[in-house]
Write a protein that holds these residues in place. Structure first.
Motif, PDB file in Angstrom:
ATOM      1  N   ALA A  63     -16.070 -26.847   2.864  1.00 45.26           N
ATOM      2  CA  ALA A  63     -16.253 -26.520   1.686  1.00 45.26           C
ATOM      3  C   ALA A  63     -17.963 -26.015   1.655  1.00 45.26           C
ATOM      4  CB  ALA A  63     -15.972 -27.457   0.588  1.00 45.26           C
ATOM      5  N   ALA A  64     -18.708 -27.184   1.989  1.00 47.46           N
ATOM      6  CA  ALA A  64     -20.166 -26.994   2.359  1.00 47.46           C
ATOM      7  C   ALA A  64     -20.404 -25.751   2.817  1.00 47.46           C
ATOM      8  CB  ALA A  64     -20.525 -28.114   2.933  1.00 47.46           C
ATOM      9  N   TRP A  65     -19.955 -25.583   3.880  1.00 48.25           N
ATOM     10  CA  TRP A  65     -20.276 -24.023   4.648  1.00 48.25           C
ATOM     11  C   TRP A  65     -19.979 -22.898   3.832  1.00 48.25           C
ATOM     12  CZ3 TRP A  65     -22.304 -22.945   9.457  1.00 48.25           C
ATOM     13  CH2 TRP A  65     -22.305 -21.735  10.072  1.00 48.25           C
ATOM     14  N   ALA A  66     -18.970 -23.081   2.943  1.00 47.40           N
ATOM     15  CA  ALA A  66     -18.691 -21.702   2.223  1.00 47.40           C
ATOM     16  C   ALA A  66     -19.458 -21.731   1.023  1.00 47.40           C
ATOM     17  CB  ALA A  66     -17.225 -21.831   1.961  1.00 47.40           C
ATOM     18  N   SER A  67     -20.021 -22.827   0.405  1.00 47.64           N
ATOM     19  CA  SER A  67     -20.486 -22.763  -0.978  1.00 47.64           C
ATOM     20  C   SER A  67     -21.920 -22.010  -1.332  1.00 47.64           C
ATOM     21  CB  SER A  67     -20.788 -24.314  -1.303  1.00 47.64           C
ATOM     22  OG  SER A  67     -21.969 -24.961  -0.543  1.00 47.64           O
ATOM     23  N   ASN A  68     -22.482 -21.556  -0.316  1.00 50.26           N
ATOM     24  CA  ASN A  68     -23.712 -20.698  -0.498  1.00 50.26           C
ATOM     25  C   ASN A  68     -23.396 -19.294   0.388  1.00 50.26           C
ATOM     26  OD1 ASN A  68     -25.117 -22.241  -2.262  1.00 50.26           O
ATOM     27  ND2 ASN A  68     -26.904 -22.282  -1.351  1.00 50.26           N
TER      28      ASN A  68
END
Length: 416
Positions: A257-262
């Motif tokens: 989710a962190a990788w996708a969030s920006n």
């Protein structure tokens, strides 16, 4: 053996271990979580909020996106490193100095594009981007620690929403700047000097506001509990704790989710807003993009605090709602993408074109709505994993570091 991730609500014995005193009187207090979270929201209104408005124009307000792509690659590559290290810096330096050092790099970045308007050299924007990556890592680690540890645990979602609304109000106002300053320049490809000057002014104001932020030891909640335990850290302790994050199963589950969030920002800014619309319409779209974020964060924050009696059920329903909404919005994005001709959209859309403008505008608005809901949910989940500001600053730093690594890849995907 089952491992519980549930934390005590406010007022529990574990929570009271953080320190309790006589409840303060009613009314706004400078050392209350509400005032301090609002203050960090205003700092981010002026610095990251204005940066978002500048980035949202596509290409940093320039006709050619290459310079902004390379500057943002440098930015997010450094952010990936300093995002992880930012939690350690916060624990060593405290929130005020960490925020000050981070916020001063934002006006430098905006100034580099003012320079590029006159000297078409990428060197200054790329160096400024790298410095901003380091500064943003510091700022967001301190912000995350404040936002997740100062509020009462049973109101964390509401405080996250408050911050997100203030922060994105910067993007709303920042969208009005290029719209108003470039309204009559219908054929221009790049924004004018006054636009960059206004961004620089707001960012300098944000840096000045950091002097008003209080350290955790002075924050007292309305029920008399201290916001967090305060212990002094060391370089060796922080180094070891950072290494342990990469074996923490909770952090590893948050990693996708962190990788996708920006990752999606590059596409939305450069290849939706940057390609489909005229210059003045790009600025207007950003007003609604960041306005949608305020609506999304308020909605998800209220749901996560008051939707169900069980915090676990609120979290699971939040994840399900975000998954369904995200799938629907990106399906609309695919339908829009199929209209492009070899990655280009030659006939630019202006906001005065009515029906032709309505569909792409609604899509871009929905992208902003989804971004806020997605990221607010992740912050709420991280905030549910601990109550201590030192632990949470490391968790948020890990999240921002992985997030920025994904963004650095996305900017180079766009370049090539």
């Amino acid at each position: 053996m089952a491992v519980s991730t549930e934390l005590p609500e406010a007022g529990s014995p574990q929570e009271q271990e953080q320190g309790t005193e006589a409840p303060p009187g009613p009314g706004l207090r400078y050392n209350s979580p509400l005032v301090q979270v609002s203050l960090i929201g205003l700092v981010c209104f002026c610095c990251p909020g204005m940066f978002n408005a500048l980035s949202g124009l596509g290409g940093g307000g320039q006709f050619d996106h290459t310079t902004a792509d390379n500057a943002n690659t440098a930015l997010y590559a450094c952010f990936a490193i300093f995002g992880v290290l930012g939690g350690a810096a916060h624990n060593l330096l405290g929130p005020r100095l960490t925020l000050l050092l981070g916020s001063l790099t934002y006006p430098l970045y905006a100034a580099s594009f003012l320079y590029y308007n006159h000297r078409k050299s990428q060197t200054f924007p790329i160096i400024a981007g790298a410095l901003l990556g380091a500064g943003a890592g510091l700022l967001w680690a301190a912000q995350g620690a404040i936002m997740t540890s100062y509020p009462p645990p049973n109101r964390r979602g509401s405080y996250i929403s408050l911050f997100w609304c203030l922060f994105n109000l910067g993007g709303v106002l920042g969208g009005l700047l290029p719209f108003s300053f470039n309204y009559a320049r219908t054929d221009a490809g790049s924004v004018n000097d006054a636009t960059y000057g206004a961004f620089i002014g707001f960012m300098l104001l944000g840096a000045a506001l950091t002097f008003l932020v209080l350290p955790p030891a002075r924050i007292v909640r309305d029920d008399g509990t201290r916001a967090t335990r305060v212990t002094y850290s060391s370089v060796s302790t922080e180094g070891w704790e950072i290494l342990k994050l990469f074996t923490n199963w909770r952090m590893l589950l948050i990693l996708p989710a962190a990788w996708a969030s920006n990752f999606f920002y590059t596409y939305q800014f450069n290849n939706v807003n940057g390609l489909l619309f005229t210059l003045r319409t790009k600025g207007l779209n950003n007003v609604f993009y960041w306005g949608a974020q305020m609506i999304g964060s308020a909605g998800i924050g209220y749901f996560l605090d008051f939707g169900f009696a069980s915090r676990r059920k609120r979290g699971l329903m939040g994840v399900a709602a975000v998954a369904l909404l995200g799938t629907a919005i990106w399906a609309g994005g695919l339908a829009n993408q199929l209209r492009y001709l070899d990655g280009e959209f030659p006939d630019k859309i202006d906001f005065k074109e009515g029906r032709r403008y309505a569909g792409p505008f609604l899509l871009y608005f929905s992208y902003g709505l989804m971004d806020a809901i997605f990221q607010s949910l992740i912050y709420w989940i991280i905030g549910a994993l601990a109550n201590d500001s030192q632990i949470l600053s490391r968790y948020v730093g890990f999240y921002k570091g992985v997030q920025s690594a994904g963004a650095a890849v996305a900017w180079q995907v766009d370049t090539h």
